[in-house]
Structure formats: C-alpha cells, structure tokens
Design an enzyme around this catalytic site. Structure first.
Site, PDB file in Angstrom:
ATOM      1  N   ASP A 196      -6.754 -10.800  -6.595  1.00 34.97           N
ATOM      2  CA  ASP A 196      -5.442 -10.806  -5.946  1.00 34.97           C
ATOM      3  C   ASP A 196      -5.127 -12.209  -5.454  1.00 34.97           C
ATOM      4  O   ASP A 196      -5.510 -13.190  -6.081  1.00 34.97           O
ATOM      5  CB  ASP A 196      -5.445  -9.789  -4.790  1.00 34.97           C
ATOM      6  CG  ASP A 196      -4.087  -9.150  -4.584  1.00 34.97           C
ATOM      7  OD1 ASP A 196      -3.200  -9.812  -4.006  1.00 34.97           O
ATOM      8  OD2 ASP A 196      -3.900  -7.987  -4.991  1.00 34.97           O
ATOM      9  N   HIS A 238      -1.850  -9.872   0.813  1.00 42.96           N
ATOM     10  CA  HIS A 238      -1.879  -8.662  -0.003  1.00 42.96           C
ATOM     11  C   HIS A 238      -3.306  -8.272  -0.371  1.00 42.96           C
ATOM     12  O   HIS A 238      -3.712  -7.113  -0.235  1.00 42.96           O
ATOM     13  CB  HIS A 238      -1.034  -8.904  -1.259  1.00 42.96           C
ATOM     14  CG  HIS A 238      -0.858  -7.717  -2.134  1.00 42.96           C
ATOM     15  ND1 HIS A 238      -1.599  -7.513  -3.279  1.00 42.96           N
ATOM     16  CD2 HIS A 238      -0.009  -6.663  -2.055  1.00 42.96           C
ATOM     17  CE1 HIS A 238      -1.213  -6.395  -3.865  1.00 42.96           C
ATOM     18  NE2 HIS A 238      -0.245  -5.862  -3.145  1.00 42.96           N
ATOM     19  N   SER A 414       0.156  -0.644  -4.959  1.00 45.27           N
ATOM     20  CA  SER A 414      -0.825  -1.628  -4.483  1.00 45.27           C
ATOM     21  C   SER A 414      -1.807  -0.992  -3.516  1.00 45.27           C
ATOM     22  O   SER A 414      -2.981  -1.349  -3.481  1.00 45.27           O
ATOM     23  CB  SER A 414      -0.119  -2.788  -3.775  1.00 45.27           C
ATOM     24  OG  SER A 414       0.283  -3.766  -4.691  1.00 45.27           O
TER      25      SER A 414
END
Length: 601
Positions: A196, A238, A414
C-alpha cells in the site's frame, strides 16, 4: 452509424482439482493508464537475461546504465535505470535487447493504481486520544455465553460490531471470530504484509506486531530500505489502517483489537504516485518464503471507464507466488474487489479480480446487504462486513498515523480485504500446511448467506450457493478454522485449454448479440483431464466502437450462468477488448464436460 462489434476468436480455460479453462478470443486493444511519465527524464528497463545478477550488472555498466535491483523473486529479471538523454532511444533499446544473454527488454511505463476507498464523500472520523470519557458505546460488551472472561481493555473494542455483535452496535450477526479467540487462536506465527502507501510501525497498536522482514520501501530515494514509513499525512494513512484491522494489539488500552492480533504485520510501500509493472512484481514477490499473506486494497481506477489489470511481470509474479511462495504451498493474495458501484463499474473489467491466484473480497453492511460502493462480478470469492457506505451509521475501528489516533470509520472494500486477511491468518495458524487453493476451497465450503432475501442467489450443480455480489457468501471465521484443522489438501491443479476459431461476426443493432457454443470434453484421456471445476477463464478479443455497451455471459453445461462482464455506461472507449481474460468461480465443483455457451451482447 450503428454500433459495430467484431469477433475474431475464442479461447477457454478451466482449472480444477483438476482445473479447467475455457477461453474465447474475440479482439480488443486494452486501454491502460500507462504513459504518465511526468517530467522525470529517468527511463527504467526490466531486462530478462541469463547469467544472474553479475551478468545484469555487467550489462548495465557496458551500456552506461544504473543497476537497481532484481525484480522481486523473479530470478532472471532486473531493473536498470537510464539517466542519460539519448537522441535515438529506439536504436539504443534495440542494441540493448540484442546483447549477449538478454532474452527480453521491457521499457517501464508509469500507470496509476488507486486505493480502494469510496470515491466521493469519504468520512474518516478520528479520535486523537485513547483516553476518552466513557459513553454508552464504550461500555464493555455483554458477557459471552460461551466464555464470560473474554473481554478487552481497548477503549474502542465495544464498537467493533463486526467482530462481536453485542450491545448498542448489535447487527444481528458478525464474522464469528469470538469462538476462535476463545480457543486461543489469534494469528500467532502468521506473517501478513500490506502492499500500500506504507505502514506506520511506530503506532502504539502496531509496534509490537511489526515485522521488518515483511517490509520494504519501493519508493526509497537512497538505497534499499525495509522501513515502510509513509508520508505522514491523511492521504497516506491507508496502509496503516489496513494493517490495524489485521493486527492491532489486544489489551493495550489503545484503539481496538485486530482480527489476528498476534500475527506479525509488515508493510510494502508502493503507492505514492505512478507505479510500474516491475514495481508491482517486486512488491508481490518480496520475501515470498517468509510472508504468508499479501493484502492489496488497490487496483485500477473504479470510475466505470477504466479497464486494466496485471501487466506481464505482475502476472508472472502472481503465478510465481502461487506456485513457489510459502515453501511451495503458495502465497495467499487478498484483493479488494473494487468500489465503483456508484459509477456502475463491474469488476469483470479488473484484471486483478479475474486472476485465479487472487482472493477477491467484496463488502456487505451490518444488515447483510451489499455495500452501495461494491462492484458485482463472478470473480468475487466472498464478502466481509464493513460500513454500508458514505454516511453509514456504524463505525469500523482501526488505527491511523495521524497524531497516533484511532479511526472509527473506514468504509470501502479497502477495509473488507484486510478483514479477510485477518481471518485467513487465523486459519493458517491452525493449519500452516494449507495451500493457496486449499484456502479458496475453505472459503467456498464455509461462507454463509448473510441475506437470503437478496435476489441473485443461485445454487450451482455442485451445491454451492453463489452470487455476483457476495461470491460464496460472508466469511465465517469459526467455521473456516474448524474445518481447516483436519483439512485434506486438494489434488494438484490441472489446466485444460480449448480454442475455437470464429468466423468474423458483426453485431449492428442495439440489443443484438452472438452466441458461441463450445463442446468440451475437459481434456478427457490426457494428463490434464479435469473432472471437478475450480476457476473458469474466458479470454476474448472484441473490436467495438463503444466498449461500455458490451456484456458477456457464460453458461456451464449444468446451466450455471456467470455474467463475466456487464455494461458500463461510463466506458465510451473505442479500444474494445484484446486478449482480455474474464473469470468465474460460480461453476466451482461442477463437472466440466458438455456444452458451454458464451453470449456477447
């Protein structure tokens, strides 16, 4: 002028326990997001060559290039950088490709891979301190009937309805994690890496479980680094949130509890602007004998217009990981299925979801209904619980790297993908010998129907319930772990391919279509003979003046219909499809012999 679609070929492949592949070649020019090179004049090459690292370094020196690194675990592919302004680059590249030992040279082009959070109106509410005043939602959950001592002192634990459906946040059902924890199964010994934008390993809920050997910074400006620390802003937290869902530390009086709260967690920093095929391949094969599960909550743009997937090196990396990772048992790749639902996107346009090596995970809300942002397609294997969408009332607790705070809202597939990875980590703890295909078989056998009233459920000829939004259903941690303990490994995979030549066919009228009948004996009598299906792939090539008008379906000999690609109103591309691979798991367990029907409208 009416719309025109021209079909030129068909290839079908089936994979089974015994694996069967159906494929259709009907012709297309794939639109990708490659070509964004910015102003950087550096040119990167992926060079496949004989002779090992020494030979690659010698080649770089001979042609005044900089040797960067081997591409992940691909033993014969290396990244070289050219920082020189060459007047005739095509001549140079031709000379490079004909050098002694060189098999192939691929100039690397940049493309975008987006994090899979909802595209609009994202609400990420953050609590900046773990010392909050207790409210009704902070009280410890009601005592478990099976074990009255299982409680946690983490302040946001009572809000984690997806793990323990009690109290104010009772949703009626959860992921059935509690029985696993009661038996002291917490992910111990399993290594998960988040590919990520990085992982903040200094976060109080992650530092204990952080694993540097499962971490790598592909964006480091000076040398190779195993520190995946992201840029410290809200746009680059994230990966940290994904990591928290998997492995937040339990009973440390901070934030919440990860599903596999004793697993080792790493981060591979890849997403910070454009990436290349070689970068993705490096990430997906980094330390493949040490990392058990790779989590990828990203993909092509979920805008309903983009059609892209793994390029050649990344596709090779996924195959290598499945066949060689984890000491030959196979790396487990968990992929978020996509958030383009509000744009009427379809995950048949996503090559990562269409890969047999990836476990594509969708999302459902606390009511069991599909999340508004989710995308349907028959490549989705299962769903997990997450927020229903923008403005959802129920929280989803994880961590962030902003002021060491706790996030209470993390919508999107996600968040669904890391939850699945956490459940798979629990499963691998009780049976580390599970192969990548064993994991998929366990999902197919144990996933449950969260909302039987939702239209679209079918039961295939082998008795599996399947749905284009749910896959096989909602993951059930307790049942997966229970069946994993004594799970017998599935038979070696076989692959049967069948090609059929089509005479050029045109569809000129709206609503028109063409059906292609494929009589298959599933490689009967050969070493690739298949009796039980797993994945079925169809490779198509189609010329079209409007790609988004196309829909493609496949009917198995048993009558199971998979909508491989649906219409996408936002996709006005004239590029069509070129050797595009579509995939379904809806024929799982069926016998493959008989008449298959491919229909394109």
């Amino acid at each position: 002028m009416p719309n025109s679609y021209r079909f030129q070929g068909l290839k079908c492949s089936m994979f089974g326990a015994v694996l069967l592949v159906l494929g259709c070649l009907l012709q297309r020019n794939l639109v990708t997001t490659e070509g964004h090179r910015g102003t950087n004049r550096h040119v990167f090459y992926a060079v496949q060559m004989d002779g090992g690292t020494g030979a690659a370094r010698a080649l770089a020196k001979q042609h005044r290039l900089e040797f960067i690194q081997r591409v992940g675990s691909l033993e014969d592919v290396y990244t070289l950088r050219d920082s020189r302004g060459r007047p005739d680059r095509s001549t140079f590249e031709s000379r490079l490709s004909t050098a002694v030992g060189v098999q192939q040279v691929q100039r690397q082009h940049a493309h975008y891979r987006n994090k899979r959070v909802p595209l609009t109106g994202l609400d990420l509410r953050t609590t900046h301190s773990s010392q909050r005043r207790e409210s009704a939602s902070d009280r410890q959950p009601e005592e478990s009937k099976s074990d009255q001592s299982l409680t946690f002192n983490d302040p946001l634990w009572p809000m984690q309805w997806e793990l323990f459906a009690q109290g104010e946040y009772n949703s009626g059902f959860d992921l059935n994690v509690m029985p696993v924890w009661i038996n002291n199964i917490t992910g111990d010994g399993v290594v998960v890496s988040i590919i990520d934008d990085g992982v903040d390993h200094t976060n109080k809920d992650l530092e204990k479980n952080f694993e540097a050997l499962a971490s790598f910074d592909l964006l480091a400006s000076h040398g190779l680094s195993h520190d995946p620390m992201p840029v410290r802003d809200k746009d680059n937290s994230h990966g940290t949130r994904c990591a928290g869902e998997v492995a937040m530390e339990a009973n440390n009086s901070y934030c919440g509890v990860g599903i596999a709260f004793n697993a080792r967690i790493g981060g591979i920093r890849l997403l910070y602007g454009p990436v290349t095929d070689a970068m993705e391949a490096t990430a997906l094969t980094f330390n493949i004998h040490f990392i058990d599960i790779y989590v990828c909550s990203w993909g092509p743009r979920d805008d309903g217009a983009t059609m892209d997937g793994p390029h050649s090196l990344t596709a090779r990396a996924l195959r290598l990981g499945a066949h060689k990772g984890r000491g030959g048992k196979g790396s487990i790749f968990v992929w978020a299925a996509g958030n383009g639902g509000m744009h009427r996107d379809h995950c048949g346009a996503d090559g990562y979801v269409n890969s047999i090596y990836n476990i594509a995970i969708g999302a459902v809300s606390q009511t069991g209904r599909p999340a508004s942002f989710g995308e349907p397609c028959p490549g989705v294997m299962a769903v997990t619980l997450t927020e229903s969408g923008v403005g959802g009332s129920l929280p989803l607790v994880t961590v962030t790297n902003i002021d060491d705070g706790c996030v209470t809202h993390f919508p999107g597939t996600s968040s669904a993908g890391p939850i699945a990875a956490g459940i798979l980590a629990l499963t691998l703890e009780v049976n580390p010998e599970l192969t990548w295909r064993d994991a998929q078989h366990l999902i197919a056998a144990t996933a449950k129907i969260p909302d039987p009233k939702e239209t679209g459920w079918t039961i295939n000829a082998a008795g599996y319930h399947v749905h284009h939004r749910y896959g096989f259903g909602l993951l059930d941690a307790g049942l997966m772990v229970q069946q994993a303990v004594h799970f017998n490994a599935v038979a070696p995979q076989r692959k049967c391919m069948q090609e059929c030549t089509l005479h050029p066919t045109r569809i000129l009228s709206p609503g028109g279509g063409v059906s292609v009948n494929i009589q298959s004996d599933a490689c009967l009598g050969s070493t690739n003979e298949i009796n039980t299906l797993e994945h079925v792939q169809v490779r198509v090539s189609i010329n079209t003046v409007c790609r988004g008008d196309l829909s493609i379906s496949l009917e198995s000999p048993a009558g199971t219909v998979s909508l491989l690609l649906d219409t996408r109103p936002n996709d006005a591309s004239t590029a069509g499809l070129k050797n595009w691979t579509l995939m379904t798991v809806h024929c799982w367990g069926e016998q493959p012999r008989g008449l298959w029907t491919l229909q394109v409208r």
